[in-house]
Motif scaffolding. Structure first.
Motif, mmCIF file in Angstrom:
data_model
loop_
_atom_site.group_PDB
_atom_site.id
_atom_site.type_symbol
_atom_site.label_atom_id
_atom_site.label_comp_id
_atom_site.label_asym_id
_atom_site.label_seq_id
_atom_site.Cartn_x
_atom_site.Cartn_y
_atom_site.Cartn_z
ATOM 1 N N GLY A 80 73.062 -10.925 -45.564
ATOM 2 C CA GLY A 80 72.744 -12.268 -46.051
ATOM 3 C C GLY A 80 72.011 -12.283 -47.376
ATOM 4 N N ASN A 81 71.980 -11.113 -48.062
ATOM 5 C CA ASN A 81 71.138 -11.015 -49.257
ATOM 6 C C ASN A 81 71.933 -11.207 -50.545
ATOM 7 O OD1 ASN A 81 69.411 -10.274 -47.250
ATOM 8 N ND2 ASN A 81 69.454 -8.092 -47.738
ATOM 9 N N ILE A 82 71.281 -11.789 -51.531
ATOM 10 C CA ILE A 82 71.843 -11.858 -52.885
ATOM 11 C C ILE A 82 70.759 -11.355 -53.828
ATOM 12 C CG2 ILE A 82 72.817 -13.324 -54.690
ATOM 13 C CD1 ILE A 82 73.628 -15.323 -52.445
ATOM 14 N N ARG A 83 70.992 -10.167 -54.429
ATOM 15 C CA ARG A 83 70.046 -9.632 -55.425
ATOM 16 C C ARG A 83 70.442 -10.154 -56.788
ATOM 17 N NH1 ARG A 83 71.155 -5.573 -51.883
ATOM 18 N NH2 ARG A 83 69.416 -4.301 -51.132
ATOM 19 N N TYR A 84 69.460 -10.331 -57.678
ATOM 20 C CA TYR A 84 69.857 -10.716 -59.030
ATOM 21 C C TYR A 84 69.070 -9.961 -60.083
ATOM 22 C CZ TYR A 84 66.714 -14.523 -57.391
ATOM 23 O OH TYR A 84 65.721 -15.262 -56.812
ATOM 24 N N TYR A 85 69.775 -9.762 -61.205
ATOM 25 C CA TYR A 85 69.294 -8.912 -62.295
ATOM 26 C C TYR A 85 69.512 -9.633 -63.611
ATOM 27 C CZ TYR A 85 70.002 -5.157 -58.834
ATOM 28 O OH TYR A 85 69.970 -4.374 -57.715
ATOM 29 N N GLU A 86 68.819 -9.164 -64.635
ATOM 30 C CA GLU A 86 69.103 -9.639 -65.973
ATOM 31 C C GLU A 86 69.713 -8.471 -66.752
ATOM 32 O OE1 GLU A 86 67.036 -12.597 -69.184
ATOM 33 O OE2 GLU A 86 65.769 -11.507 -67.788
ATOM 34 N N ILE A 87 70.778 -8.776 -67.494
ATOM 35 C CA ILE A 87 71.495 -7.734 -68.233
ATOM 36 C C ILE A 87 71.161 -7.872 -69.710
ATOM 37 C CG2 ILE A 87 73.792 -6.876 -68.848
ATOM 38 C CD1 ILE A 87 74.010 -6.720 -66.026
ATOM 39 N N SER A 88 70.916 -6.735 -70.371
ATOM 40 C CA SER A 88 70.689 -6.801 -71.823
ATOM 41 C C SER A 88 71.474 -5.675 -72.494
ATOM 42 C CB SER A 88 69.201 -6.674 -72.144
ATOM 43 O OG SER A 88 68.741 -5.406 -71.712
ATOM 44 N N THR A 89 71.656 -5.806 -73.811
ATOM 45 C CA THR A 89 72.412 -4.780 -74.544
ATOM 46 C C THR A 89 71.538 -3.568 -74.842
ATOM 47 O OG1 THR A 89 71.904 -6.079 -76.499
ATOM 48 C CG2 THR A 89 74.113 -6.312 -75.605
ATOM 49 N N GLU A 90 70.215 -3.755 -74.729
ATOM 50 C CA GLU A 90 69.273 -2.643 -74.992
ATOM 51 C C GLU A 90 68.869 -1.983 -73.674
ATOM 52 O OE1 GLU A 90 68.317 -2.325 -78.357
ATOM 53 O OE2 GLU A 90 69.831 -3.903 -78.582
ATOM 54 N N LYS A 91 68.406 -0.750 -73.764
ATOM 55 C CA LYS A 91 67.887 -0.110 -72.548
ATOM 56 C C LYS A 91 66.722 -0.933 -72.026
ATOM 57 C CE LYS A 91 69.374 4.623 -73.027
ATOM 58 N NZ LYS A 91 69.071 6.004 -73.304
ATOM 59 N N PRO A 92 66.489 -1.056 -70.736
ATOM 60 C CA PRO A 92 67.159 -0.361 -69.634
ATOM 61 C C PRO A 92 68.481 -1.008 -69.189
ATOM 62 C CG PRO A 92 65.411 -1.760 -68.783
ATOM 63 C CD PRO A 92 65.426 -1.949 -70.263
ATOM 64 N N TYR A 93 69.031 -1.950 -69.960
ATOM 65 C CA TYR A 93 70.310 -2.619 -69.689
ATOM 66 C C TYR A 93 70.265 -3.554 -68.481
ATOM 67 C CZ TYR A 93 72.065 1.148 -72.700
ATOM 68 O OH TYR A 93 72.251 2.020 -73.719
ATOM 69 N N LEU A 94 69.636 -3.076 -67.393
ATOM 70 C CA LEU A 94 69.680 -3.808 -66.127
ATOM 71 C C LEU A 94 68.257 -3.965 -65.611
ATOM 72 C CD1 LEU A 94 72.163 -4.597 -64.310
ATOM 73 C CD2 LEU A 94 71.721 -2.503 -63.048
ATOM 74 N N SER A 95 67.756 -5.201 -65.523
ATOM 75 C CA SER A 95 66.390 -5.414 -65.031
ATOM 76 C C SER A 95 66.437 -6.231 -63.753
ATOM 77 C CB SER A 95 65.575 -6.182 -66.075
ATOM 78 O OG SER A 95 65.635 -5.519 -67.310
ATOM 79 N N TYR A 96 65.896 -5.662 -62.687
ATOM 80 C CA TYR A 96 65.888 -6.343 -61.387
ATOM 81 C C TYR A 96 64.946 -7.545 -61.447
ATOM 82 C CZ TYR A 96 64.938 -7.049 -56.402
ATOM 83 O OH TYR A 96 64.783 -7.607 -55.154
ATOM 84 N N LEU A 97 65.407 -8.687 -60.968
ATOM 85 C CA LEU A 97 64.552 -9.884 -60.951
ATOM 86 C C LEU A 97 64.006 -10.138 -59.549
ATOM 87 C CD1 LEU A 97 66.690 -12.243 -63.224
ATOM 88 C CD2 LEU A 97 64.535 -11.173 -63.835
ATOM 89 N N MET A 98 64.936 -10.432 -58.624
ATOM 90 C CA MET A 98 64.478 -10.782 -57.279
ATOM 91 C C MET A 98 65.636 -10.716 -56.293
ATOM 92 S SD MET A 98 61.737 -13.786 -56.489
ATOM 93 C CE MET A 98 61.621 -14.424 -58.099
ATOM 94 N N GLU A 99 65.327 -11.064 -55.050
ATOM 95 C CA GLU A 99 66.359 -11.046 -54.014
ATOM 96 C C GLU A 99 66.250 -12.308 -53.176
ATOM 97 O OE1 GLU A 99 66.368 -7.427 -51.819
ATOM 98 O OE2 GLU A 99 67.934 -8.075 -50.438
ATOM 99 N N PHE A 100 67.385 -12.962 -52.994
ATOM 100 C CA PHE A 100 67.430 -14.095 -52.064
ATOM 101 C C PHE A 100 67.802 -13.510 -50.702
ATOM 102 C CE2 PHE A 100 70.268 -16.859 -49.649
ATOM 103 C CZ PHE A 100 69.462 -17.972 -49.466
ATOM 104 N N ARG A 101 66.988 -13.819 -49.690
ATOM 105 C CA ARG A 101 67.248 -13.233 -48.358
ATOM 106 C C ARG A 101 67.568 -14.310 -47.347
ATOM 107 N NH1 ARG A 101 64.597 -7.923 -46.714
ATOM 108 N NH2 ARG A 101 64.896 -6.709 -48.599
ATOM 109 N N SER A 102 68.484 -13.950 -46.446
ATOM 110 C CA SER A 102 68.845 -14.881 -45.377
ATOM 111 C C SER A 102 69.364 -14.058 -44.216
ATOM 112 C CB SER A 102 69.937 -15.825 -45.909
ATOM 113 O OG SER A 102 70.794 -16.205 -44.879
#
Length: 477
Positions: free
Chosen positions: A290-312
């Motif tokens: 039931g989870n949806i994780r979300y991230y922010e993507i950028s062109t610079e390192k680290p490229y992928l930054s974890y934001l949060m998780e929606f849980r159900s």
């Protein structure tokens, strides 16, 4: 030396995005969601309608419900039920909001026109029936910038490109050696990326069918892929050698090695990726959890930054996604999922919201976004022209509906020849199941023809009697 403990992405305006589940009365309840185990979403949504593939005996069907008609759906609610086999995928036309494409185990792709206000009775007649695949069809995908160009991927390992202005396949992509699992386009639709059961990730020029890049994914078994807008990056979800769920980021111009690989967890369900090019946010939703994780993507390192998780606690079978112009900008909603909860027969909207104090329009989280006007005609695109999507502002009139209407071409039955191959030649069945299905289909056809013949016999007898009566009746003077 002092270590910086603060993660860099905390300056992001999306760091506090949260998921808000709709109240029960704003959900769709009592829906017999399909039990099919095919790894698709079985759900498609736009600013007017929600479509869900349903469980049905004999043939395949799906429901189309106007969005405002929330609450409990009656068991006898009308369905779209013209397919002879299970429906495996459905997608709304991005430019004409009452046109939907479906594909099925019956080897056909069909185009349906939903009447204003939804269905009043079962719909069995499609606007167009597209026959070109020799096996079941698992995926359909509309071209993102061109009107009336549809892609379909079949279990015959082929991708067909249909020009719906003429109702025919105009190109065939024939580079896959196994079942195609996923298709995704870049922003202007000049590139197509696919994942395949043959463990390869490909970037294809769709008009020529040329494979521009290919990755042999031995350590990261790819399942799903998504183009990350105009960043020239791809993101795949898959399984590592240790059977853990994993994501990988790739440079679309060099697939020799992933830029990064990241373990997610040890669960077994498929990870569905969704990318929002306007906010540069990536959502990962696990099938069966039931989870949806979300991230922010950028062109610079680290490229992928974890934001949060929606849980159900309620597991999702699939998720539909609302197009941008259907979101509630006054509530600072940046994404909306429609979650299929099979056990409850429930479709649950989940809004992803950026918390803001101000009631005014938040320009910074709503840039100009691809709208409901196509940038190209099928002939222009097939002739080699690429064009970026026609953008719209969500500030005013974001509920504005497209003026376009679909005109179905008049078709005669004939052979379908693409790249010099007749796609409708009888293909010998490969498995016992296919043989049985073909046998039953022929039995049905024979039964139908016999009934037709019997009715024609009766009609001939009636006409003969009428003729006799006319001859025998005394002439009226």
């Amino acid at each position: 030396m002092t270590m910086s403990w603060r993660p860099q992405y905390r300056s992001s305006k999306f760091r506090n995005v949260y998921g808000k589940v709709a109240n029960r009365e704003h959900c769709f309840d009592g829906i017999p969601i399909t039990k099919n185990v095919h790894d698709n979403h079985f759900c498609a949504v736009n600013a007017r309608f929600l479509a869900i593939v349903t469980e049905s005996a004999g043939g395949g069907s799906f429901l189309v419900i106007p969005l405002e008609q929330t609450g409990r759906i009656e068991p006898n609610y009308p369905k779209v039920c013209g397919h002879q086999g299970n429906v495996l995928d459905i997608k709304w036309n991005p430019f004409i909001d009452n046109i939907i494409a479906s594909c099925s185990e019956d080897t056909s792709v069909r185009i349906w026109e939903i009447p204003e206000g939804g269905l009043k009775r079962n719909m069995t007649e499609a606007l167009l029936e597209l026959h070109g695949h020799s096996r079941r069809v698992g995926l359909v995908e509309w071209h993102p910038t061109t009107n009336n160009i549809l892609f379909s991927a079949g279990y015959d390992y082929k991708v067909l490109i249909w020009n719906l202005d003429v109702g025919e396949p105009v190109k065939m992509i024939d580079c896959h050696t196994d079942v195609i699992l996923c298709m995704s386009f870049n922003t202007d639709g000049s590139l197509l990326t696919t994942t395949c059961k043959d463990k390869k990730l490909r970037v294809i020029e769709p008009r020529s069918g040329r494979v521009l890049q290919e990755a042999n994914c031995k350590n990261h078994r790819v399942n799903r892929v998504v183009f990350l807008g105009n960043m020239k990056r791809l993101l795949t979800t898959g399984v590592s050698r240790w059977n853990t769920r994993q994501i990988a980021l790739w440079d679309q111009e060099d697939l020799s090695m992933p830029m990064i690989e990241e373990e997610i967890d040890g669960l077994s369900g498929l990870l569905f990726p969704f990318y929002d090019a306007d906010t540069h946010m990536l959502y990962l939703a696990g099938k069966g959890d039931g989870n949806i994780r979300y991230y922010e993507i950028s062109t610079e390192k680290p490229y992928l930054s974890y934001l949060m998780e929606f849980r159900s606690p309620a597991p999702q079978k699939g998720l539909g996604v609302m197009p941008k112009h259907g979101l509630d900008v006054s509530a600072c909603e940046v994404f909306r999922f429609y979650k299929l909860v099979t056990l409850k027969g429930l479709i649950e909207p989940i809004s992803m919201i950026v918390p803001r104090r101000s009631d005014s329009y938040q320009e910074d989280i709503y840039p100009m976004t691809p709208g409901t006007e196509p940038a190209l005609t099928p002939d222009e695109w097939l002739g080699g022209i690429n064009r970026d999507p026609v953008l719209m502002s969500l500030k005013e009139g974001y509920k504005k509906s497209s003026k376009m209407v679909f005109k179905a071409p008049i078709k005669e039955k004939k052979s379908v020849v693409v790249n010099g191959i007749d796609l409708l030649e009888n293909v010998p069945p490969r498995t016992e199941n296919e043989l049985l299905r073909m046998f039953f289909r022929q039995q049905d056809e024979i039964r139908r023809l016999k009934e037709e013949l019997a009715q024609k016999d009766i009609r001939i007898r009636q006409l003969q009697l009428e003729l006799k009566n006319l001859r025998n009746s005394p002439k009226n003077c």
